[in-house]
Design a protein around this motif. Structure first.
Motif, mmCIF file in Angstrom:
data_model
loop_
_atom_site.group_PDB
_atom_site.id
_atom_site.type_symbol
_atom_site.label_atom_id
_atom_site.label_comp_id
_atom_site.label_asym_id
_atom_site.label_seq_id
_atom_site.Cartn_x
_atom_site.Cartn_y
_atom_site.Cartn_z
ATOM 1 N N LYS A 1 0.660 -1.203 -0.233
ATOM 2 C CA LYS A 1 0.154 -0.008 0.005
ATOM 3 C C LYS A 1 0.870 1.222 0.000
ATOM 4 O O LYS A 1 0.543 2.333 -0.764
ATOM 5 C CB LYS A 1 -0.853 -0.070 1.333
ATOM 6 C CG LYS A 1 -1.938 1.053 1.226
ATOM 7 C CD LYS A 1 -2.889 0.978 2.312
ATOM 8 C CE LYS A 1 -4.061 1.950 2.389
ATOM 9 N NZ LYS A 1 -4.917 1.519 3.459
ATOM 10 N N GLY B 1 -1.284 4.418 -6.307
ATOM 11 C CA GLY B 1 -2.693 5.196 -5.926
ATOM 12 C C GLY B 1 -2.281 6.146 -4.989
ATOM 13 O O GLY B 1 -1.267 6.191 -4.151
ATOM 14 N N ASP B 2 -3.336 7.118 -4.823
ATOM 15 C CA ASP B 2 -3.336 8.003 -3.615
ATOM 16 C C ASP B 2 -2.254 8.775 -3.645
ATOM 17 O O ASP B 2 -1.237 9.228 -2.794
ATOM 18 C CB ASP B 2 -3.583 7.379 -2.336
ATOM 19 C CG ASP B 2 -4.427 6.530 -1.957
ATOM 20 O OD1 ASP B 2 -5.737 6.835 -2.376
ATOM 21 O OD2 ASP B 2 -4.222 5.082 -1.527
ATOM 22 N N ASP B 3 -1.951 9.254 -4.954
ATOM 23 C CA ASP B 3 -0.771 10.453 -5.301
ATOM 24 C C ASP B 3 0.414 9.711 -5.248
ATOM 25 O O ASP B 3 1.400 10.342 -4.974
ATOM 26 C CB ASP B 3 -0.984 11.553 -4.510
ATOM 27 C CG ASP B 3 -2.267 12.458 -4.672
ATOM 28 O OD1 ASP B 3 -2.769 12.485 -5.919
ATOM 29 O OD2 ASP B 3 -2.673 12.879 -3.755
ATOM 30 N N HIS C 1 3.266 11.253 4.822
ATOM 31 C CA HIS C 1 2.400 10.968 3.889
ATOM 32 C C HIS C 1 1.745 9.590 3.988
ATOM 33 O O HIS C 1 0.744 9.274 3.152
ATOM 34 C CB HIS C 1 3.559 10.820 2.465
ATOM 35 C CG HIS C 1 4.147 12.212 2.006
ATOM 36 N ND1 HIS C 1 3.322 12.892 1.197
ATOM 37 C CD2 HIS C 1 5.157 12.793 2.343
ATOM 38 C CE1 HIS C 1 3.958 13.774 0.851
ATOM 39 N NE2 HIS C 1 5.320 14.036 1.500
ATOM 40 N N LYS D 1 -1.536 10.661 5.773
ATOM 41 C CA LYS D 1 -2.457 11.448 5.169
ATOM 42 C C LYS D 1 -2.758 10.680 3.845
ATOM 43 O O LYS D 1 -3.956 11.215 3.246
ATOM 44 C CB LYS D 1 -1.777 12.994 4.898
ATOM 45 C CG LYS D 1 -1.480 13.607 6.223
ATOM 46 C CD LYS D 1 -0.722 14.811 6.125
ATOM 47 C CE LYS D 1 -0.439 15.589 7.418
ATOM 48 N NZ LYS D 1 0.374 16.800 7.281
ATOM 49 N N ARG D 2 -2.164 10.106 2.856
ATOM 50 C CA ARG D 2 -2.352 9.722 1.577
ATOM 51 C C ARG D 2 -2.834 8.171 1.731
ATOM 52 O O ARG D 2 -3.606 7.561 0.930
ATOM 53 C CB ARG D 2 -1.262 10.094 0.633
ATOM 54 C CG ARG D 2 -1.212 11.429 0.404
ATOM 55 C CD ARG D 2 -0.236 11.616 -0.847
ATOM 56 N NE ARG D 2 1.182 11.247 -0.503
ATOM 57 C CZ ARG D 2 1.820 10.331 -1.159
ATOM 58 N NH1 ARG D 2 1.306 9.347 -1.748
ATOM 59 N NH2 ARG D 2 3.062 10.246 -1.080
ATOM 60 N N LYS D 3 -2.114 7.322 2.723
ATOM 61 C CA LYS D 3 -2.386 5.998 2.861
ATOM 62 C C LYS D 3 -3.258 5.401 3.745
ATOM 63 O O LYS D 3 -3.462 4.297 4.040
ATOM 64 C CB LYS D 3 -1.112 5.219 2.550
ATOM 65 C CG LYS D 3 -0.221 5.683 1.566
ATOM 66 C CD LYS D 3 -0.920 5.138 0.158
ATOM 67 C CE LYS D 3 0.402 5.532 -0.980
ATOM 68 N NZ LYS D 3 -0.125 5.074 -2.334
ATOM 69 N N ASN D 4 -3.447 6.549 4.724
ATOM 70 C CA ASN D 4 -4.237 6.179 6.181
ATOM 71 C C ASN D 4 -3.897 5.162 6.851
ATOM 72 O O ASN D 4 -4.355 4.358 7.382
ATOM 73 C CB ASN D 4 -5.894 5.749 5.424
ATOM 74 C CG ASN D 4 -6.710 5.940 6.569
ATOM 75 O OD1 ASN D 4 -6.765 7.022 7.134
ATOM 76 N ND2 ASN D 4 -7.781 4.986 6.801
ATOM 77 N N SER E 1 -4.357 0.824 10.072
ATOM 78 C CA SER E 1 -5.287 1.753 9.620
ATOM 79 C C SER E 1 -6.034 2.937 10.523
ATOM 80 O O SER E 1 -6.178 2.517 11.580
ATOM 81 C CB SER E 1 -6.420 1.323 8.611
ATOM 82 O OG SER E 1 -6.051 0.345 7.648
ATOM 83 N N ARG F 1 -6.777 16.043 6.953
ATOM 84 C CA ARG F 1 -5.633 15.234 6.117
ATOM 85 C C ARG F 1 -5.552 16.021 5.037
ATOM 86 O O ARG F 1 -5.626 15.739 3.870
ATOM 87 C CB ARG F 1 -5.967 14.004 5.893
ATOM 88 C CG ARG F 1 -5.959 13.070 6.841
ATOM 89 C CD ARG F 1 -6.384 11.351 6.423
ATOM 90 N NE ARG F 1 -6.487 10.546 7.474
ATOM 91 C CZ ARG F 1 -7.285 10.584 8.429
ATOM 92 N NH1 ARG F 1 -8.046 11.238 8.599
ATOM 93 N NH2 ARG F 1 -7.214 9.517 9.624
ATOM 94 N N VAL G 1 -2.572 17.252 2.457
ATOM 95 C CA VAL G 1 -1.257 16.781 2.207
ATOM 96 C C VAL G 1 -0.208 17.833 1.616
ATOM 97 O O VAL G 1 -0.727 18.936 1.104
ATOM 98 C CB VAL G 1 -1.648 16.044 0.951
ATOM 99 C CG1 VAL G 1 -0.258 15.518 -0.050
ATOM 100 C CG2 VAL G 1 -2.530 15.041 1.166
#
Length: 797
Positions: free
Chosen positions: A371, A376-378, A457, A460-463, A504, A681, A683
């Protein structure tokens, strides 16, 4: 190992762990005719004679057709730094020539320890009021630690799923099975009056397969005469190449498998069109050097199998471990610098062999890295390892927790103190360098900034939140950052590794998912240590980075604390025991509440550009700089002028004020602390932090200095609550905290050379900054290394 022992009947133990062979009938009459009376009645003052009688009583071809009992009490293992030795052991006859009366942990099949007294030397007490079979006497506790350390050495030197041990004390004996969950031991039996019990165990053990004995079938020893070993030794040598050939291959976009470029060795460098550089599995020469070191001496090399559900089976060739986690019960992590057998000329990779906690809701670390590495997710998260492959090792699981449940049928399953562990291997591209190898404080700060960005990151982006920031998880990684005119620039950046405890954000759970608190004791937040069931949030991980920075600084930078061992004991290992439960010590909590670092003598802890002179009397100044931290100052109470304050004081001062604000505002209210998980969150942009950091952050040096946090906080009041809230918010914001540290990183005058030799006493139990275990305390107290202080007491975990 506290609370992780299970005592069972002899017959049950044999049924579960030492089965009767299917193709051979048990010789009952011969077993009953065994005579151990001479062993038991021999005066124990002459232990060597006593052990000689014991091994002679066991060494019969009908009893041990493929093994031999050898007394090891007089000579320790020359390949083991601790120089520990067990009284005797069973070895394969083929390996007997490697032993020669030495303890050889790498070849021992069954360890045998003998003691002289029936009660004092029995490590277990079934009548114990605690219900965990552990006696409070120092002698018994020390003996339990002793045999635990022996079993741990078996796990360290071999590839083991479990290990069996025979324990003899006077006329009594116990059989013990150790695994990564805990231990299962038989009730004591009299081997003199009932010799068939001891004989049956030895007879069956001699006929057990290597897997039944506890060996890992997916690990194969590599012979020094094999082609695999020859290839490994060849890869361990420094490569050479023609620079012109390298430049030509890079220009054409081809691979260069060996190189010597400037001060770094880069493998498999691939440059795409334009300015973009793609470097799969980039390593510096440190990886080759680490691999070469793993082959030195009498190191045993292994061929380890790694299974990946999507990528199939791979075999890794390794020498001795690059790192071994101390302790027995737990994840038992070993890491190796490895060569993929399928790509023998490819880059070195990093193999992690561990026993992951196999509880509901806990993911495999490889799935978490997938993940983090995903597009994904930027895009992928920076400064984290790159997954190669991963998977569980067959169906290998611990069994001690199963036996605990059998013996405690009336107990609720969640109350079981033993965790279920599953064997697991993970391979990543990056071979990191231990954080304690930082070259300067400036580099150390830069690595911490990188890890803040990685954490931000991921969050905020991958939780995802890491939840286990420690000295072993924050690494230095040599990374290619530029390629110009045939010159490769390798920069040492931070690498936030070991995501196995990540979870998560916002995941719902009732209390912790594991019986013990999550994390590494020395670096956990003061709040988490005081509240074991607390859910770890961003503020806790950011506080852990502060503790990690302090840990490295107190060991390797000049400062005024002259009892580093005692400071580390109080601040990092400190604990309080309440009704059998352990809580974090007061030194760390006091620091968070006061916002001030002090020595063990309550003097302000300050760092200097070089070693300061000893003070004549206690200082009275406050922690943190009130003027430019890099300016020189002379203390009137010192025997010689101070060499000038180190700029890292400013970093600690900034961080402490943020931490203090958080504790002043939120510590009294647990519900308020927990609510910190629900934060915005937003980024923040990816940006390099080195030469272009000013441009990337739009930095204004004058404005940055004007916004410095330089005034110490006062007790909370309505007048300054707004300021406290603004400060506390920074701890929950990766962007704000990164900017706070980058401000100091960019604007202070950092010395090029400020590192000093390690100040932590050589005998200290947690020298590596990882979890402390009981045996380290006893080994330390008996060490011949001279130092003014040694750790003592029970371990905090």
């Amino acid at each position: 190992m506290s609370g992780k022992s299970v005592i069972v009947e002899y017959d049950d133990f044999m049924k579960w762990f030492v089965p009767e062979p299917l193709d051979e009938e048990e010789p009952t009459c011969q077993l009953e005719a065994l005579d151990f009376s001479q062993v038991a009645t021999k005066p124990k003052a002459n232990m060597y004679k006593y052990l000689e009688l014991l091994v002679n009583a066991l060494n019969h071809d009908w009893l041990l057709p493929q093994d031999v009992a050898i007394s090891n009490a007089n000579t320790p293992d020359p390949d083991e730094k601790s120089k520990q030795k067990v009284d005797a052991g069973l070895y394969r006859r083929d390996d007997a020539d490697k032993v020669e009366k030495h303890t050889k942990w790498a070849y021992m099949e069954l360890s045998i320890e003998c003691k002289t007294q029936a009660v004092q030397h029995d490590p277990f007490d079934e009548s114990s009021a605690s219900g965990n079979h552990e006696d409070a006497s120092d002698v018994r506790q020390k003996f339990l630690g002793q045999i635990m350390s022996y079993s741990m050495l078996i796990f360290d030197h071999q590839q083991r799923v479990h290990h069996l041990m025979l324990l003899i004390f006077d006329e009594k004996a116990r059989i013990i099975r150790w695994d990564r969950s805990g231990l299962v031991a038989t009730k004591p039996f009299n081997y003199v009056q009932e010799p068939e019990l001891l004989g049956r165990f030895i007879w069956r053990f001699a006929r057990m397969s290597p897997e039944q004995r506890g060996h890992d079938p997916t690990a194969t020893r590599i012979s020094t005469t094999s082609a695999g070993y020859h290839m490994m030794t060849k890869r361990a040598k420094a490569p050479k190449m023609d620079i012109a050939t390298r430049e030509e291959s890079v220009e054409k976009g081809k691979e260069s498998t060996t190189s010597n470029v400037s001060d770094a060795t880069i493998e498999k460098l691939v440059v795409t069109a334009g300015d973009e550089i793609i470097v799969p599995g980039v390593v510096g020469d440190h990886a080759r050097a680490a691999f070469a070191k793993s082959l030195r001496g009498n190191s045993i090399c292994w061929r380890l199998r790694a299974d990946d559900a999507q990528k199939g089976t791979h075999y890794l060739l390794v020498g001795k471990p690059h790192f071994i986690a101390p302790g027995l019960a737990g994840r038992g992590t070993k890491t190796f610098v490895a060569v993929d057998e399928a790509d023998p000329q490819g880059p070195f990779v990093y193999l992690k062999d561990a026993w992951r906690v196999a509880h509901t809701g806990i993911k495999q670390e490889g799935e978490i890295l997938k993940k983090l590495n995903s597009d994904g997710d930027d895009g992928p998260v920076p400064y984290v390892p790159t997954l190669r492959y991963h998977g569980d090792v067959e169906s290998q699981e611990t069994r001690s927790q199963e036996i605990w449940k059998k013996q405690h049928k009336d107990e609720v399953e969640k109350d079981c103190p033993l965790k279920k562990h599953r064997h697991y291997r993970l391979v990543v591209n990056e071979v990191g360098i231990s954080l304690d190898k930082f070259e300067s404080a400036c580099e150390l700060i830069g690595v911490i900034i990188d890890c803040i960005q990685a954490h931000g990151h991921a969050y905020k982006r991958k939780n995802l939140i890491h939840r286990d920031i420690s000295a072993g998880n924050v690494l230095i990684y040599p990374k290619v950052t530029q390629y110009e005119h045939g010159n490769v620039v390798v920069e040492r950046v931070g690498l936030l590794a070991d995501w196995e405890l990540a979870e998560s954000v916002g995941e719902k759970e009732e209390g912790p998912r594991q019986p013990d608190r999550t994390g590494t004791w020395q670096f956990m937040s003061a709040n988490a240590l005081r509240h074991p069931s607390k859910k770890i949030i961003v503020q806790d991980d950011m506080e852990s980075l502060f503790h990690l920075l302090l840990y490295q600084a107190i060991r390797y930078l000049p400062h005024i604390c002259f009892e580093v061992g005692r400071f580390v004991e109080k601040y990092f290992d400190g604990y309080e025991e309440r009704r059998g439960a352990y809580y974090g010590g007061e030194k760390k909590m006091e620091t968070m509440k006061s916002g001030a670092l002090t020595t063990t003598l309550t003097e302000p802890l300050r760092f200097y550009l070089s070693e300061p002179g000893p003070p004549e009397e206690p200082r009275t100044e406050t922690c943190g700089p009130t003027t430019s931290p890099s300016s020189g100052s002379e203390s009137p109470k010192s025997k010689k002028p101070n060499p000038g304050l180190h700029p890292i004081n400013a970093v600690f001062n900034d961080m402490l004020q943020v931490l203090q604000a958080h504790y002043l505002l939120y510590l009294p209210n647990e519900s308020t602390v927990a609510s910190g998980a629900a934060q915005e969150r937003k980024v923040f942009p990816l940006a390099p932090r080195r030469a272009s950091v000013l441009k990337a952050f739009g930095w204004d040096k004058n404005k940055a200095r004007a916004s410095d946090i330089s005034n110490p906080l006062r007790p909370t009041s309505p007048a300054n609550r707004t300021r406290l809230e603004a400060l506390a918010t920074k701890l929950a914001s990766h962007e704000a905290l990164s900017h706070l540290m980058t401000n100091r990183y960019v604007n202070e005058d950092w010395p090029a050379e400020d590192r000093v030799p390690d100040k932590l006493p050589g005998s200290y139990g947690t020298k590596t900054g990882r979890k402390r275990f009981a045996e380290s305390t006893w080994v330390s107290s008996q060490s011949k290394t001279k130092c003014s202080w040694r750790p003592s007491g029970k371990p905090p975990v």
